[in-house]
Design a protein around this motif. Structure first.
Motif, PDB file in Angstrom:
ATOM      1  N   UNK A  83       0.835  -1.205   0.000  1.00 55.13           N
ATOM      2  CA  UNK A  83       0.000   0.000   0.000  1.00 55.13           C
ATOM      3  C   UNK A  83       0.873   1.259   0.000  1.00 55.13           C
ATOM      4  N   UNK A  84       1.933   1.233   0.790  1.00 51.32           N
ATOM      5  CA  UNK A  84       2.835   2.384   0.846  1.00 51.32           C
ATOM      6  C   UNK A  84       3.435   2.678  -0.516  1.00 51.32           C
ATOM      7  N   UNK A  85       3.685   1.612  -1.295  1.00 49.68           N
ATOM      8  CA  UNK A  85       4.257   1.777  -2.635  1.00 49.68           C
ATOM      9  C   UNK A  85       3.182   2.002  -3.696  1.00 49.68           C
ATOM     10  N   UNK A  86       1.942   2.180  -3.284  1.00 49.75           N
ATOM     11  CA  UNK A  86       0.866   2.486  -4.222  1.00 49.75           C
ATOM     12  C   UNK A  86       0.381   1.289  -5.014  1.00 49.75           C
ATOM     13  N   UNK A  87       0.530   0.093  -4.479  1.00 50.37           N
ATOM     14  CA  UNK A  87       0.113  -1.114  -5.191  1.00 50.37           C
ATOM     15  C   UNK A  87      -1.289  -1.541  -4.771  1.00 50.37           C
ATOM     16  N   UNK A  88      -2.043  -2.053  -5.732  1.00 47.01           N
ATOM     17  CA  UNK A  88      -3.432  -2.443  -5.466  1.00 47.01           C
ATOM     18  C   UNK A  88      -3.667  -3.937  -5.662  1.00 47.01           C
ATOM     19  N   UNK A  89      -2.664  -4.671  -6.109  1.00 52.01           N
ATOM     20  CA  UNK A  89      -2.788  -6.110  -6.327  1.00 52.01           C
ATOM     21  C   UNK A  89      -1.572  -6.800  -5.707  1.00 52.01           C
TER      22      UNK A  89
END
Length: 369
Positions: free
Chosen positions: A124-130
């Motif tokens: 989430x911190x790295x902007x990932x959604x999967x």
């Protein structure tokens, strides 16, 4: 993320990669590598897939294509669990690849869940959604607890297995099943030669094979990079949210150099379309220095416009016949194929491969918070 579970003196923390394995700070890495190999032996009941610490260390060195973060679970300074969050940097920018393992004697105490929580927070911190992850099981599994089947309806995985139960508890769904197959070296070379000759005849004069060991020739480097790029999506990916990878000659060279630093080697066969002067297919065999008897069949791809000419069989037979010449210590070859990839499975069966296990691909789509 640092989690301090003081009731059991358990700490979960990110682990910075040491500058080398010869410094005191590398001891946790070495312990975590041993733990990974313990799990491999537990899964497969042999050590064919165990990896030397130095080879594993090279795979974690920073590069421009992925950012790998290690989380360790330590109890009284003993490494009892490990997680890896692998974030692609040039493609699939919505994705984080995850691995979580826990020592068999420390399971069912929440360590795996805590490690996964650290991975998900990192994603989430790295902007990932999967988040995607993979888990193996050898053949002959007990179906008494039921089986899970992906949406493709191809293949299955034991529902009561530890990976399946853990994945479900963390909110993952089964996106694909791959079959792991093995071929003992000791095949009948005449039979393989006949298969190769038949395939070459079907291919016709418009095609020719080229090959190299370890390093792609400069004059076909970008063509080969294009094949590697198409490999990422031209094979079945099940329900995985996979986008085409970004490959160029620089990325090919980085992979070759990383393999060499770890003591590995590769045999590559490619097929040249004479009228266009373009490479239109390839196959890769690799092995690691510490396991000279174990060979891995990696990519095999023929571009869609050139299928139907038995090029895949031709490529694979030619490379297999070279194995005993280039790597005389080779004992067996492993390969993985999606269960829905019926054509390639049939090719492998014709070559003599037999099932050794199954790999479940798990996927979780993260909800916005």
């Amino acid at each position: 993320m640092i989690l301090d579970m003081t009731a059991t003196d358990l700490r979960i923390r990110p682990y910075p990669l040491p500058r080398s394995l010869d410094v005191p700070e590398a001891r946790p890495f070495l312990a975590a590598s041993d733990l990974s190999n313990l799990i491999e032996r537990e899964i497969w009941d042999h050590d064919d897939h165990c990896v030397a610490a130095r080879t594993r260390f090279e795979s974690f060195r920073p590069n421009g294509y992925e950012d790998r973060t290690i989380f360790l679970a330590c109890e009284n300074d003993e490494v009892v669990g490990k997680a890896v969050a692998d974030v692609p940097l040039t493609d699939n920018l919505q994705t984080c690849y995850a691995e979580v393992i826990v020592h068999p004697e420390r399971r069912r105490r929440g360590i795996g869940s805590a490690l996964y929580a650290a991975v998900e927070e990192h994603a989430r911190t790295r902007g990932r959604s999967v988040v995607m992850g993979w888990a193996d099981h050898r053949t002959g599994f007990d179906t008494a607890g039921g089986v899970l089947t992906p949406a493709t309806r191809a293949g299955s995985f034991p529902a009561a297995s530890l990976p399946a139960v853990f994945a479900a508890a963390q909110g993952f769904s089964l996106a694909q099943v791959e079959r792991c197959s093995v071929l003992p070296v000791g095949w009948d070379p005449h039979r393989l030669a006949v298969l190769g000759a038949d395939a070459a005849s079907a291919a016709g004069p418009d095609y020719a094979l080229v090959n190299w060991v370890d390093r792609c020739p400069e004059d076909v480097l970008e063509q080969y990079a294009y094949l590697r790029q198409k490999m990422s999506t031209d094979v079945p990916v099940g329900e995985l949210d996979w986008e085409e990878e970004s490959w160029d000659g620089t990325r090919v060279r980085e992979g070759e150099e990383r393999l060499a630093r770890g003591g590995g080697s590769s045999l590559v066969r490619a097929v040249l379309h004479r009228p266009s002067g373009q490479l239109v297919g390839h196959t890769i065999l690799q092995r690691r220095a510490e396991k000279p008897g174990i060979v891995y069949q990696e990519d095999t791809l023929v571009l869609s416009d050139h299928r139907g000419h038995r090029l895949g069989m031709w490529l694979k037979v030619a490379n297999l016949l070279d194995v005993v010449v280039v790597w005389p210590e080779a004992e067996r070859i492993y390969t993985w194929n999606a269960e829905e990839n019926r054509h390639m499975l049939d090719v492998n069966i014709e070559l003599g491969f037999t099932p050794a296990g199954y790999t479940a691909a798990w996927q979780k789509k993260l909800e916005a918070v």
